[in-house]
Design an enzyme around this catalytic site. Structure first.
Site, PDB file in Angstrom:
ATOM      1  CG  LEU A 179      -2.140  -1.162   1.041  1.00 52.61           C
ATOM      2  CD1 LEU A 179      -2.508  -1.875   2.235  1.00 52.61           C
ATOM      3  CD2 LEU A 179      -2.949  -1.432  -0.101  1.00 52.61           C
ATOM      4  CE  LYS A 180       4.781   0.624  -4.052  1.00 50.82           C
ATOM      5  NZ  LYS A 180       4.989   0.726  -6.100  1.00 50.82           N
ATOM      6  CG  HIS A 211       9.790  -1.735  -2.766  1.00 54.88           C
ATOM      7  ND1 HIS A 211       9.888  -0.190  -3.436  1.00 54.88           N
ATOM      8  CD2 HIS A 211       8.318  -2.528  -3.218  1.00 54.88           C
ATOM      9  CE1 HIS A 211       8.785  -0.046  -4.866  1.00 54.88           C
ATOM     10  NE2 HIS A 211       8.037  -1.296  -4.094  1.00 54.88           N
ATOM     11  CD  GLU A 232       7.903  -4.558  -6.787  1.00 53.41           C
ATOM     12  OE1 GLU A 232       7.049  -4.639  -6.984  1.00 53.41           O
ATOM     13  OE2 GLU A 232       8.373  -4.223  -6.273  1.00 53.41           O
ATOM     14  CB  SER A 290       2.648  -1.956 -14.659  1.00 53.59           C
ATOM     15  OG  SER A 290       2.961  -0.794 -14.323  1.00 53.59           O
TER      16      SER A 290
HETATM   17  P1  13P Z   1       2.565  -1.039  -8.956  1.00 52.40           P
HETATM   18  O1  13P Z   1       1.995  -2.288  -8.664  1.00 52.40           O
HETATM   19  O2  13P Z   1       2.142   0.309  -8.873  1.00 52.40           O
HETATM   20  O3  13P Z   1       3.317  -0.997 -10.321  1.00 52.40           O
HETATM   21  O4  13P Z   1       4.051  -1.448  -7.566  1.00 52.40           O
HETATM   22  C1  13P Z   1       4.554  -2.185  -7.635  1.00 52.40           C
HETATM   23  C2  13P Z   1       4.759  -2.391  -6.769  1.00 52.40           C
HETATM   24  O5  13P Z   1       6.099  -1.296  -5.941  1.00 52.40           O
HETATM   25  C3  13P Z   1       5.224  -3.158  -5.302  1.00 52.40           C
HETATM   26  O6  13P Z   1       5.592  -3.424  -4.508  1.00 52.40           O
END
Ligand code: 13P
Length: 235
Positions: A7-8, A88, A157, A193
């Protein structure tokens, strides 16, 4: 499979509680048996018992102490947190965390028996430099990390795919996951994404054991749909 939501720096404490409740109720109603992990902002952590595992997006490698602005093990323990995200790309590239710092975090939380979701991935310039340079870059992100730790999950990622709507081709995801599986037999997630529109095909790929979702996971309904896709695939 493993379906994780990062969820950042989004949602308030109140909205996060509502979000987790919604996901929890969906998982129960639909008998979802997949491993579902949610990483809320640190300020939104709370005790939670249920099918959803709540993890920390970050923490300092200390029990407690003089580390202004940081969160230690004692603060995680209060909420029963035993899962952490390390490496991350936003921590590496926006916050400036070095591989050395990540290794310290990894070893500290490994000693405490945490489940660790460790992220790797290359920026666009590195990808454009060709396959060998890209693999060399990613290999360096395994430096100092115990790739055989039994509670390790790796998330691939690509930095250029995060929050951009761009993704590698499905063939590219399969190819890189195959190479990364040679470095570690830990479950390997894809992130960058992932949306409800592509989650099903990504989850179905060889060598993909789950997904780590950012922006699309902010909608509980979308995240739940992805959990349902994983359940139907039941790899
Ligand atoms: P998005 O799904 O917004 O590209 O982000 C991916 C992410 O950083 C998950 O840790």
């Amino acid at each position: 499979m493993i379906i994780a939501a990062n969820l950042k720096t989004n949602l308030t404490r109140e909205k996060t509680a509502k979000y987790i409740k919604e996901v929890e109720s969906f998982l129960s109603k639909n008998s979802i048996s997949q491993e579902v992990i949610v990483f809320p902002a640190i300020s939104s952590l709370n005790l939670h018992v249920g099918k959803v595992t709540v993890g920390a997006q970050n923490a300092y490698p200390a029990i407690n102490g003089a580390f202004t602005g940081e969160t230690g093990y004692e603060q995680l323990e209060e909420f029963g947190i035993k899962t952490i995200l390390i490496g991350h790309s936003e921590r590496r590239h926006v916050i400036g965390e070095t591989q050395g710092m990540l290794v310290k975090k990894f070893n500290f939380y490994k000693e405490l028996g945490f489940k660790i979701i460790y992220c790797v991935g290359e920026p666009l310039a590195v990808r454009e430099a060709g396959h060998d340079k890209m693999m060399e870059y990613i290999s360096n992100q395994y430096e100092g990390i115990d790739a055989s730790y039994e509670k390790l999950i790796i998330a691939y990622e690509p930095v250029w795919a995060i929050g951009t709507g761009l993704t590698p081709t499905l063939e590219d995801i399969v190819a890189i996951h195959k190479e990364l599986k040679e470095k570690s037999s830990a479950p390997l997630l894809y992130g960058g994404s992932v949306k409800v529109t592509n989650a099903k095909e990504v989850l179905a790929l060889d060598g993909v054991d789950g997904i780590l979702v950012g922006s699309a996971a902010l909608y509980a309904e979308h995240f739940c749909t992805m959990c349902e896709y994983a359940q139907k695939l039941d790899k």
